[in-house]
Design a protein around this motif. Structure first.
Motif, PDB file in Angstrom:
ATOM      1  N   ILE A   8       0.863  -1.181   0.000  1.00 10.61           N
ATOM      2  CA  ILE A   8       0.000   0.000   0.000  1.00 10.61           C
ATOM      3  C   ILE A   8       0.895   1.224   0.000  1.00 10.61           C
ATOM      4  O   ILE A   8       1.760   1.364   0.878  1.00 10.61           O
ATOM      5  CB  ILE A   8      -0.956   0.007   1.227  1.00 10.61           C
ATOM      6  N   LEU A   9       0.721   2.076  -0.981  1.00 12.09           N
ATOM      7  CA  LEU A   9       1.518   3.306  -1.123  1.00 12.09           C
ATOM      8  C   LEU A   9       3.016   2.997  -1.119  1.00 12.09           C
ATOM      9  O   LEU A   9       3.813   3.771  -0.567  1.00 12.09           O
ATOM     10  CB  LEU A   9       1.192   4.287   0.015  1.00 12.09           C
ATOM     11  N   GLY A  10       3.387   1.862  -1.697  1.00  8.70           N
ATOM     12  CA  GLY A  10       4.801   1.512  -1.788  1.00  8.70           C
ATOM     13  C   GLY A  10       5.365   0.894  -0.517  1.00  8.70           C
ATOM     14  O   GLY A  10       6.520   0.493  -0.483  1.00  8.70           O
ATOM     15  N   VAL A  11       4.548   0.813   0.543  1.00  5.86           N
ATOM     16  CA  VAL A  11       5.009   0.165   1.779  1.00  5.86           C
ATOM     17  C   VAL A  11       4.618  -1.303   1.700  1.00  5.86           C
ATOM     18  O   VAL A  11       3.451  -1.622   1.468  1.00  5.86           O
ATOM     19  CB  VAL A  11       4.379   0.822   3.030  1.00  5.86           C
ATOM     20  N   LYS A  12       5.611  -2.181   1.877  1.00  3.60           N
ATOM     21  CA  LYS A  12       5.344  -3.613   1.774  1.00  3.60           C
ATOM     22  C   LYS A  12       5.170  -4.210   3.174  1.00  3.60           C
ATOM     23  O   LYS A  12       5.970  -3.951   4.062  1.00  3.60           O
ATOM     24  CB  LYS A  12       6.485  -4.305   1.029  1.00  3.60           C
ATOM     25  N   VAL A  13       4.120  -4.982   3.309  1.00  4.64           N
ATOM     26  CA  VAL A  13       3.866  -5.637   4.599  1.00  4.64           C
ATOM     27  C   VAL A  13       3.759  -7.142   4.333  1.00  4.64           C
ATOM     28  O   VAL A  13       2.872  -7.590   3.607  1.00  4.64           O
ATOM     29  CB  VAL A  13       2.574  -5.106   5.258  1.00  4.64           C
ATOM     30  N   ALA A  14       4.668  -7.902   4.916  1.00  6.09           N
ATOM     31  CA  ALA A  14       4.715  -9.350   4.694  1.00  6.09           C
ATOM     32  C   ALA A  14       3.825 -10.058   5.716  1.00  6.09           C
ATOM     33  O   ALA A  14       3.502  -9.488   6.765  1.00  6.09           O
ATOM     34  CB  ALA A  14       6.153  -9.835   4.818  1.00  6.09           C
ATOM     35  N   PRO A  15       3.446 -11.310   5.450  1.00  2.00           N
ATOM     36  CA  PRO A  15       2.694 -12.079   6.448  1.00  2.00           C
ATOM     37  C   PRO A  15       3.440 -12.104   7.784  1.00  2.00           C
ATOM     38  O   PRO A  15       4.662 -12.200   7.814  1.00  2.00           O
ATOM     39  CB  PRO A  15       2.619 -13.478   5.828  1.00  2.00           C
TER      40      PRO A  15
END
Ligand SMILES: [Zn+2]
Length: 321
Positions: A8-15
């Protein structure tokens, strides 16, 4: 289902990760930045992505309080899948203690929005472009406008099996069938193929604990149903059977005056029952408002002063058997 890495908005959030992403809308006129926090919690285990939103209308504090409690209690840390919370979408309205955007636009009437439109339209566009594509299901929390106090209810369109099932699981006292309004968030989600439950409860500028409890408990039931609720939370049965309102009407004040409802919200009334009275300040006038039909009262106007034509009660006229 969500992909492995949420972006989202270039921010990556992994499991297995948590993140608070800030969407910077537009600066205030003082040049201070203004951010909409997007709170993301992901389980290591794959599963659905649920979005919980409130504050589309900046005056609907009950909704904001429901999402706040969900975050504060850790209900948003899912057993499987991902939970995204946006407690205050219309941060401008929230700051200004106003339902609308600074230019008078209603965010809930500009969806799906556009990148070059009004400020509200840009926010709507952001929600639809950056968040909704990742989402499998939405719960959006609202409250009644002004002093009109809504009974806790889930609003869905009639005839959608999936929504019906989830609305029953939520377990608010009422399910109210209402059409998707053009340019509303609900309609935009529907058009994007994302099921959405719209919760309504209480009135503006008010935090009402029974209403917020109903909202939080309903959200927990739905998360439990989706296999997402953390084991440490217990799920309670709804206090009453869910009543389904197919059709309804607003009772409008026949006279201007001082107003006091005498009936409790959520009550079932018989035709002719006294619901409240309209008086004048001088003790010479007293008009009894009576029920035009049998039905449930699911909105009561709590304003002490009203004008002729003001909506004072919302009553069911047809229930689903
Ligand atoms: Zn609203």
């Amino acid at each position: 289902m969500s992909k492995d890495i949420l972006n989202i908005l270039g921010v990556k959030v992994a499991p297995g990760e948590s993140s608070t992403i800030t969407f910077e809308v537009a600066k205030l006129h003082t040049r201070n930045t203004l951010a909409v926090p997007i709170i993301i919690e992901r389980s290591k285990k794959s599963g659905p992505t649920v979005l919980m939103t409130a504050g589309i209308h900046g005056d609907e504090i009950n909704g904001v309080e429901i999402v706040r409690q969900i975050i504060a209690k850790g209900i948003n840390k899912p057993k499987i899948g991902t939970i995204i919370c946006v407690p205050v979408i219309n941060v401008f309205g929230f700051l200004n203690m106003n339902r609308l955007f600074p230019d008078g636009r209603d965010l809930n009437r500009v969806f799906p929005g556009s990148a070059n439109g009004s400020l509200a339209s840009r926010v709507a566009n952001f929600v639809m472009k950056e968040i909704i594509p990742h989402v499998d299901f939405v719960m959006d929390f609202h409250t009644g406008g002004a002093d009109r106090f809504n009974a806790a209810q889930i609003r869905i369109i009639q005839g959608d099996e999936k929504l019906n099932e989830l609305a029953h699981v939520f377990g608010a006292p009422f399910i109210y069938y209402s059409k998707n309004l053009n340019k509303s968030f609900r309609n935009a989600c529907y058009n994007a193929g994302v099921p959405i439950l719209l919760f309504e409860g209480g009135k503006s500028f008010n935090i009402h604990s029974p209403i917020t409890n109903t909202g939080v408990n309903g959200a927990k039931r739905v998360l439990h149903h989706l296999g997402m609720l953390n084991r440490k939370f217990k799920v309670s049965k709804p206090k009453s059977n869910v009543i389904i309102i197919e059709e309804s009407k607003w009772l409008r004040a026949k006279y201007s005056g001082m107003f006091k409802a005498t009936i409790d919200i959520n009550s079932f009334v018989k035709k002719g029952d006294v619901l409240g009275h309209i008086t004048d300040p001088y003790g010479s006038f007293n008009y009894f408002v009576k029920a035009p039909n049998d039905g449930y009262i699911f909105n009561v106007n709590e304003s002490p002063v009203i004008y002729q034509g003001d909506a004072i009660f919302h009553i069911s006229t047809k229930l689903e058997a």
